[in-house]
Motif scaffolding. Structure first.
Motif, mmCIF file in Angstrom:
data_model
loop_
_atom_site.group_PDB
_atom_site.id
_atom_site.type_symbol
_atom_site.label_atom_id
_atom_site.label_comp_id
_atom_site.label_asym_id
_atom_site.label_seq_id
_atom_site.Cartn_x
_atom_site.Cartn_y
_atom_site.Cartn_z
ATOM 1 N N PRO A 53 0.814 -1.223 0.000
ATOM 2 C CA PRO A 53 0.000 0.000 0.000
ATOM 3 C C PRO A 53 0.843 1.266 0.000
ATOM 4 O O PRO A 53 1.665 1.479 0.888
ATOM 5 N N ARG A 54 0.656 2.072 -1.026
ATOM 6 C CA ARG A 54 1.314 3.379 -1.093
ATOM 7 C C ARG A 54 0.269 4.423 -1.470
ATOM 8 O O ARG A 54 -0.524 4.210 -2.390
ATOM 9 N N PHE A 55 0.278 5.538 -0.770
ATOM 10 C CA PHE A 55 -0.672 6.611 -1.056
ATOM 11 C C PHE A 55 0.023 7.621 -1.964
ATOM 12 O O PHE A 55 1.059 8.178 -1.610
ATOM 13 N N VAL A 56 -0.562 7.841 -3.159
ATOM 14 C CA VAL A 56 0.019 8.762 -4.142
ATOM 15 C C VAL A 56 -0.993 9.876 -4.385
ATOM 16 O O VAL A 56 -2.105 9.610 -4.844
ATOM 17 N N PRO A 57 -0.650 11.132 -4.085
ATOM 18 C CA PRO A 57 -1.600 12.233 -4.303
ATOM 19 C C PRO A 57 -2.081 12.260 -5.754
ATOM 20 O O PRO A 57 -1.284 12.190 -6.688
ATOM 21 N N GLY A 58 -3.416 12.322 -5.929
ATOM 22 C CA GLY A 58 -3.994 12.402 -7.270
ATOM 23 C C GLY A 58 -4.068 11.080 -8.000
ATOM 24 O O GLY A 58 -4.528 11.024 -9.138
ATOM 25 N N VAL A 59 -3.611 9.994 -7.360
ATOM 26 C CA VAL A 59 -3.669 8.670 -7.987
ATOM 27 C C VAL A 59 -4.546 7.769 -7.126
ATOM 28 O O VAL A 59 -4.417 7.736 -5.901
ATOM 29 N N TRP A 60 -5.471 7.034 -7.768
ATOM 30 C CA TRP A 60 -6.413 6.199 -7.038
ATOM 31 C C TRP A 60 -5.703 5.024 -6.372
ATOM 32 O O TRP A 60 -4.709 4.513 -6.862
ATOM 33 N N GLY A 61 -6.249 4.595 -5.241
ATOM 34 C CA GLY A 61 -5.673 3.494 -4.480
ATOM 35 C C GLY A 61 -4.947 4.045 -3.254
ATOM 36 O O GLY A 61 -4.998 5.241 -2.976
ATOM 37 N N PRO A 62 -4.267 3.165 -2.497
ATOM 38 C CA PRO A 62 -4.084 1.738 -2.775
ATOM 39 C C PRO A 62 -5.355 0.925 -2.527
ATOM 40 O O PRO A 62 -6.070 1.154 -1.556
ATOM 41 N N TYR A 63 -5.615 -0.004 -3.469
ATOM 42 C CA TYR A 63 -6.771 -0.878 -3.399
ATOM 43 C C TYR A 63 -6.287 -2.303 -3.165
ATOM 44 O O TYR A 63 -5.428 -2.792 -3.899
ATOM 45 N N LEU A 64 -6.878 -3.001 -2.205
ATOM 46 C CA LEU A 64 -6.489 -4.383 -1.933
ATOM 47 C C LEU A 64 -7.356 -5.349 -2.730
ATOM 48 O O LEU A 64 -8.585 -5.218 -2.755
ATOM 49 N N TRP A 75 -1.872 -5.178 -3.741
ATOM 50 C CA TRP A 75 -2.410 -3.808 -3.758
ATOM 51 C C TRP A 75 -2.304 -3.214 -5.160
ATOM 52 O O TRP A 75 -1.447 -3.599 -5.940
ATOM 53 N N LEU A 76 -3.160 -2.254 -5.426
ATOM 54 C CA LEU A 76 -3.207 -1.634 -6.747
ATOM 55 C C LEU A 76 -3.249 -0.122 -6.615
ATOM 56 O O LEU A 76 -4.037 0.414 -5.827
ATOM 57 N N ASN A 77 -2.358 0.558 -7.338
ATOM 58 C CA ASN A 77 -2.497 2.008 -7.534
ATOM 59 C C ASN A 77 -2.923 2.224 -8.973
ATOM 60 O O ASN A 77 -2.439 1.556 -9.881
ATOM 61 N N GLU A 78 -3.820 3.164 -9.186
ATOM 62 C CA GLU A 78 -4.388 3.352 -10.521
ATOM 63 C C GLU A 78 -4.398 4.830 -10.894
ATOM 64 O O GLU A 78 -5.168 5.612 -10.351
ATOM 65 N N GLY A 79 -3.503 5.180 -11.798
ATOM 66 C CA GLY A 79 -3.569 6.509 -12.389
ATOM 67 C C GLY A 79 -4.417 6.425 -13.635
ATOM 68 O O GLY A 79 -4.913 5.364 -13.993
ATOM 69 N N GLY A 80 -4.566 7.501 -14.353
ATOM 70 C CA GLY A 80 -5.332 7.407 -15.592
ATOM 71 C C GLY A 80 -5.488 8.729 -16.299
ATOM 72 O O GLY A 80 -5.337 9.800 -15.705
ATOM 73 N N GLN A 81 -5.754 8.619 -17.597
ATOM 74 C CA GLN A 81 -6.098 9.779 -18.421
ATOM 75 C C GLN A 81 -7.529 9.560 -18.894
ATOM 76 O O GLN A 81 -7.856 8.499 -19.426
ATOM 77 N N SER A 82 -8.363 10.564 -18.702
ATOM 78 C CA SER A 82 -9.792 10.352 -18.853
ATOM 79 C C SER A 82 -10.227 10.063 -20.280
ATOM 80 O O SER A 82 -11.186 9.347 -20.501
ATOM 81 N N VAL A 83 -9.587 10.621 -21.259
ATOM 82 C CA VAL A 83 -9.861 10.226 -22.649
ATOM 83 C C VAL A 83 -8.553 10.229 -23.421
ATOM 84 O O VAL A 83 -7.794 11.188 -23.368
ATOM 85 N N THR A 84 -8.288 9.149 -24.127
ATOM 86 C CA THR A 84 -7.081 9.070 -24.961
ATOM 87 C C THR A 84 -7.473 8.781 -26.404
ATOM 88 O O THR A 84 -7.390 9.640 -27.260
#
Length: 504
Positions: free
Chosen positions: A304-315, A323-332
């Protein structure tokens, strides 16, 4: 005596993307035997409102499954898995569709993932500051389900909220439709609904945002029972679903995944021995999967790592126990289409392409000829710059109100100008990926290799620009339909032929 050969075993993966439903018949070795695709409708009743029909989506699922299993004995198909966009499906007490728009058509009962009607509700939830927000980068996105639920209560109380008995994430709707089981996947609930195993739902969160009605009957409207992705659901396919899909009743149904997570599952565990990649011999956490389609998601399983502006950590949201951290771009993919098809020279481009190749292959070749050498293509965009947040910024700025921008335009409107705008858009998206990587690195992640899948990963220039921009090697899967493979893995896991997703 000759022994009859053991019949081949197959699994079916079904992927519901933004604009189409696809299915694949997959072997035990993870090879695609056949695929099929059908379009699905999208309605835009108001600006930033995007809705779909769960009835149509299920019908198209049945069509593609019948196509890929045609000519195969039903008994050879041992499991089926579904993935889908994280859209919100609303059903009443009798499991009939409930309208999610003012126009009141009950068949239009799905609030799509990219629907931003609930931006104001998301802002309020963020300002509320509940501790669950620490698991979504500190900011509630309008693409998650709590703000959408709040919008429905505040704006469609009579026609929707008061009639609704079941709120499903689309992947869970599909697995329920197949198995009759109301058990929800941890993937959807943890990533999009603020559920947190092992504690479960935070009642104080729903009460604090004005949705305490969801606490009734042990949260039955949004899910009382959960399980990791790939877990077998119910008794497998119900009689009705089996008839719809053209399969045997009792065929194993795996708990579902969000579409991007299915792509992550299908690609991130690839065997890379012998390719001299920097992630070889390191844990899976040295890898990041980019699932590049209508939208792009950046994933990594980690401690588990907490990243500002990035979703997660999700178990256990993608791989059980990790654990999962999930960044993203809303439309590509959608942004690239928007830029290319909206340009004055698009008609000229269509005339040039005709049946010779697709427009993006043509544009890639056109850019190479403009540069005179492949290595100089990047430099063509040196005086044209795009800020790609036309649909807001998901990560790492987490600001859905941001808009897009183009700097460096002239009065010229030639095919060359269209090609340059296309190039600058892809460069901007790659720089967005770099921005996410830097935020993750600052929080302690050490990513050595990128794994790409999805529609845009088939665009060689898009892939090359990502490698150039990030300075990291990029791996493409041998089986190009990694999302479908990931969905089929769920069915294989549910069939109990494998002890866990990791074994696959």
């Amino acid at each position: 005596l000759s022994v009859p050969p053991t019949p081949q075993v197959f699994y079916v993966g079904v992927d519901v993307g933004t604009a189409s439903v696809r299915a694949a018949l997959v072997t035990r070795e993870g090879l695609l035997k056949s695929t099929a695709q059908e379009p699905i409708g999208i309605w835009e009743p108001e600006s930033d409102h995007y809705v779909q029909s769960s009835t149509e989506i299920w019908e198209k699922c049945c069509t593609v499954v019948k196509k890929v299993t045609h000519g195969v004995e039903k008994s050879q198909i041992r499991g089926i898995g579904f993935d889908a966009t994280c859209s919100l499906v609303v059903l009443d007490q009798s499991f009939q569709p409930v309208p999610v728009s003012q126009e009141g058509d009950p068949q239009r009962n799905v609030v799509m993932w990219m629907d931003h009607r609930a931006t104001e509700q998301a802002d309020r939830i963020t300002k509320n500051g509940h501790r669950v927000l620490s698991r979504v980068g500190g900011v509630m996105s309008p693409e998650m389900q709590p703000p959408k639920l709040l919008w429905l209560k505040e704006n469609l109380k009579e026609n929707c909220w008061n009639k609704a008995s079941h709120f499903f994430d689309l992947p869970d709707f599909l697995s329920w439709k197949a198995s009759g089981s109301l058990t929800r996947s941890l993937c959807t609930l943890v990533c999009k609904w603020t559920y947190c195993p092992p504690e479960g739902w935070e009642a104080s969160f729903w009460t604090s945002i004005g949705l305490d009605d969801l606490l009734e009957n042990n949260f039955s409207k949004i899910g009382s029972v959960t399980c990791p992705p790939g877990s077998p659901l119910g008794e497998g396919l119900t009689q009705e679903a089996a008839a719809d899909l053209g399969l045997d009743p009792g065929t194993a149904v795996g708990a579902s995944l969000i579409d991007a997570h299915a792509g992550g599952l299908g690609v991130i565990g690839a065997d890379v021995k012998g390719f001299h990649l920097p992630c070889e011999g390191l844990p899976i956490t040295a890898r990041m999967a980019l699932i590049c389609g209508t939208s792009t998601c950046h994933m990594i399983s980690e401690q588990p790592r907490f990243v500002p502006g990035v979703w997660g950590p999700y178990l256990s949201a993608m791989v059980p126990g990790l654990w999962l951290n999930e960044g993203g771009q809303s439309v590509t993919g959608r942004l690239i289409d928007h830029m290319v098809k909206g340009h004055t020279a698009y008609t000229q481009l269509q005339e040039q392409v005709q049946q010779r190749s697709n427009i993006y292959s043509y544009l890639n070749n056109h850019l190479s000829s403009m540069a005179n050498s492949c290595s100089a293509v990047d430099l063509l965009g040196s005086s044209l710059h795009v800020w790609p947040d036309f649909h807001g910024n998901r990560s790492p700025l987490a600001d859905p109100t941001l808009k897009g921008m183009v700097v460096g335009l002239s009065l010229s409107q030639t095919l060359d100008d269209l090609a340059l705008l296309y190039l600058a858009t892809m460069q901007a998206l790659a720089l967005g990926t770099l921005h996410i990587l830097e935020a993750m690195k600052e929080a302690g992640h050490e990513i050595r290799t990128l794994f790409l899948c999805g529609g845009l990963s088939k665009n060689n220039l898009f892939v090359q620009i990502h490698a150039n921009t990030t300075g990291l090697p990029v791996v493409l899967p041998d089986q190009t339909e990694a999302v479908l493979v990931g969905a089929a893995v769920l069915g294989a896991c549910a069939s109990r032929h494998y002890s866990s997703i990791q074994v696959e």
